[in-house]
Design a protein around this motif. Structure first.
Motif, short mmCIF file in Angstrom:
data_model
loop_
_atom_site.label_atom_id
_atom_site.label_comp_id
_atom_site.label_asym_id
_atom_site.label_seq_id
_atom_site.Cartn_x
_atom_site.Cartn_y
_atom_site.Cartn_z
N MET A 263 0.84 -1.29 -0.02
CA MET A 263 0.03 -0.13 -0.02
C MET A 263 0.64 1.22 -0.05
O MET A 263 0.28 2.18 -0.65
CB MET A 263 -1.14 0.00 1.18
CG MET A 263 -1.98 0.71 1.11
SD MET A 263 -3.36 0.27 2.30
CE MET A 263 -3.88 -1.26 1.76
N LYS A 267 0.67 4.07 -2.89
CA LYS A 267 0.53 5.42 -2.50
C LYS A 267 1.43 6.52 -2.72
O LYS A 267 1.10 7.58 -3.42
CB LYS A 267 0.28 5.48 -0.92
CG LYS A 267 -0.21 7.00 -0.47
CD LYS A 267 -0.13 6.78 1.05
CE LYS A 267 -0.59 8.23 1.75
NZ LYS A 267 -0.71 7.97 3.18
N ASN A 332 -7.86 -4.54 -0.85
CA ASN A 332 -7.39 -3.51 0.47
C ASN A 332 -6.70 -2.20 -0.44
O ASN A 332 -7.03 -1.18 0.29
CB ASN A 332 -6.45 -4.24 1.28
CG ASN A 332 -7.44 -5.55 2.05
OD1 ASN A 332 -8.55 -5.44 2.01
ND2 ASN A 332 -6.56 -6.26 2.70
N ASP A 335 -9.35 -0.15 -2.03
CA ASP A 335 -10.20 0.59 -1.24
C ASP A 335 -9.53 1.67 -0.51
O ASP A 335 -10.07 2.80 -0.31
CB ASP A 335 -10.66 -0.48 -0.19
CG ASP A 335 -11.80 -1.55 -0.77
OD1 ASP A 335 -12.31 -1.44 -1.94
OD2 ASP A 335 -11.95 -2.53 -0.08
N HIS A 336 -8.37 1.48 -0.25
CA HIS A 336 -7.51 2.54 0.58
C HIS A 336 -7.07 3.63 -0.17
O HIS A 336 -7.36 4.97 0.18
CB HIS A 336 -6.34 1.89 1.43
CG HIS A 336 -5.52 2.80 2.09
ND1 HIS A 336 -6.11 3.37 3.57
CD2 HIS A 336 -4.51 3.29 2.24
CE1 HIS A 336 -5.32 4.15 3.89
NE2 HIS A 336 -4.18 4.43 3.03
N SER A 339 -9.85 5.88 -1.97
CA SER A 339 -10.41 6.50 -1.26
C SER A 339 -9.80 8.11 -0.87
O SER A 339 -10.40 9.06 -0.45
CB SER A 339 -10.97 5.99 0.12
OG SER A 339 -9.69 5.87 0.99
N MET A 340 -8.55 8.01 -0.99
CA MET A 340 -7.79 9.13 -0.71
C MET A 340 -7.45 10.07 -1.90
O MET A 340 -7.25 11.30 -1.77
CB MET A 340 -6.36 8.62 -0.27
CG MET A 340 -6.43 7.81 1.00
SD MET A 340 -4.75 7.23 1.63
CE MET A 340 -3.81 8.82 1.94
#
Length: 342
Positions: A263, A267, A332, A335-336, A339-340
């Motif tokens: 993640m 990111k 996961n 979704d994470h 959403s950002m």
């Protein structure tokens, strides 16, 4: 030439193909075998000579794109070298088409180095600012790649293979394993495609066309070369009119698959791209659904169905296990991260 054994004299690799270089206004010093190509060192610089498998009109499109992008001095962009007669290609005695392109000394990017991965994404963001080619007819939406149509085609193939597997009387261990997870992935493919179709794809195509967006089409580490001067971007054969997130998705998917959908890595790299070339809300939607579609599963199924089924390579089973194990981590991540940024 870096990374290849060289052959002096220029006629030791493949005389018949090398002789085609006489059609060009270059003085060849040495040639060497590359990946399905011939690397040339000439007095004028480095070149790569290889067979071209696409349509001739696509070659003209590619040439126009490279000439426009090559005007930017931030990168080295490969260029198609015309023959002495001004043609973009030559043919051998069997009518196979070959092209000559400029090439560069340097090494490929290291995808295990996070700093270099960041540089590759930063390069992509900057590249997307110059990969523009105005369309002559902005009404012809067929010029633009439709990802929803691509997924519909994949879904038909997935349904066909499932029927084949179910009807197959004697199944191998791989086929039993594949069937055990098939429905879940097919359901995901169908759901993703339906959700994507709810967006106005014709409006998306029209926007891409009017903006003149073109993607590299195969933006991966082996198509990036580093040297002390600048980064070189090569192998534009798959260039295509599409949303630029196509390239970002491809680069990130391959990288994140190898890192179990880390993640923080995802990111950081999306953030690097955003700083150079911000993604719109619609871009984020496009990127999300390209990630969400189970493309790796489709690739495994496609490879299985189109190859000999009497013997299934062990590697296929390993790849399928990795896809299954990584599916929850991938969700996961989606979704994470989204959403950002959405």
């Amino acid at each position: 030439m870096i990374g290849y054994n060289q052959h002096a004299g220029g006629m030791n690799v493949n005389d018949r193909v090398v002789n085609l270089l006489d059609n060009y206004d270059i003085e060849v010093l040495r040639t060497a075998k590359g990946r399905g190509a011939i690397l040339c060192e000439a007095k004028q610089g480095y070149y790569i000579f290889k067979e071209y498998h696409g349509h001739q009109n696509k070659l003209e499109f590619q040439n126009d794109l490279l000439k426009r992008a090559g005007q930017d001095k931030e990168f080295f962009i490969e260029q198609i070298v015309p023959t002495k007669d001004g043609s973009l290609f030559v043919k051998d005695q069997d009518q196979n088409i070959y092209t000559l392109k400029t090439y560069f000394s340097g090494r490929e990017f290291n995808i295990r180095d996070m700093g270099e991965c960041g540089q590759a994404v930063r390069t992509l963001a900057a590249l997307h600012k110059i990969l523009r080619l105005p369309a002559e007819n902005t009404e012809d939406l067929n010029q633009v790649f439709r990802v929803d149509h691509e997924y519909e085609k994949h879904n038909k193939e997935l349904k066909k293979v499932r029927r084949f597997l179910r009807e197959r009387s004697q199944k191998t261990e791989f086929e039993l394993f594949l069937l055990s997870c098939y429905d879940a992935f097919l359901e995901k493919a169908l759901q993703t495609t339906e959700e994507l179709k709810s967006y106005d794809m014709e409006k998306e195509c029209s926007y891409i066309l009017t903006q003149g967006y073109v993607c590299h089409g195969d933006y991966q580490y082996h198509n990036l070369l580093r040297n002390e001067e600048r980064i070189a971007v090569i192998n534009f054969e798959k260039c295509i009119r599409d949303n630029p997130v196509r390239d970002l998705y491809l680069f990130l998917r391959k990288l994140l698959e190898k890192n179990n959908w880390n993640m923080e890595m995802g990111k950081e790299l999306i953030s690097v791209y955003q700083k150079e070339n911000p993604l719109s809300a619609h871009d984020c939607v496009q990127l999300y659904y390209r990630f969400a579609y189970p493309e790796k599963f489709w690739k495994i199924v496609n490879f299985y169905f189109n190859s000999g089924k009497a013997w299934i390579p062990e590697k296929n089973t390993e790849k399928l296990k990795k896809v299954i194990e990584g599916e929850q981590n991938k969700q996961n991540f989606l979704d994470h991260i989204f959403s950002m940024i959405s």
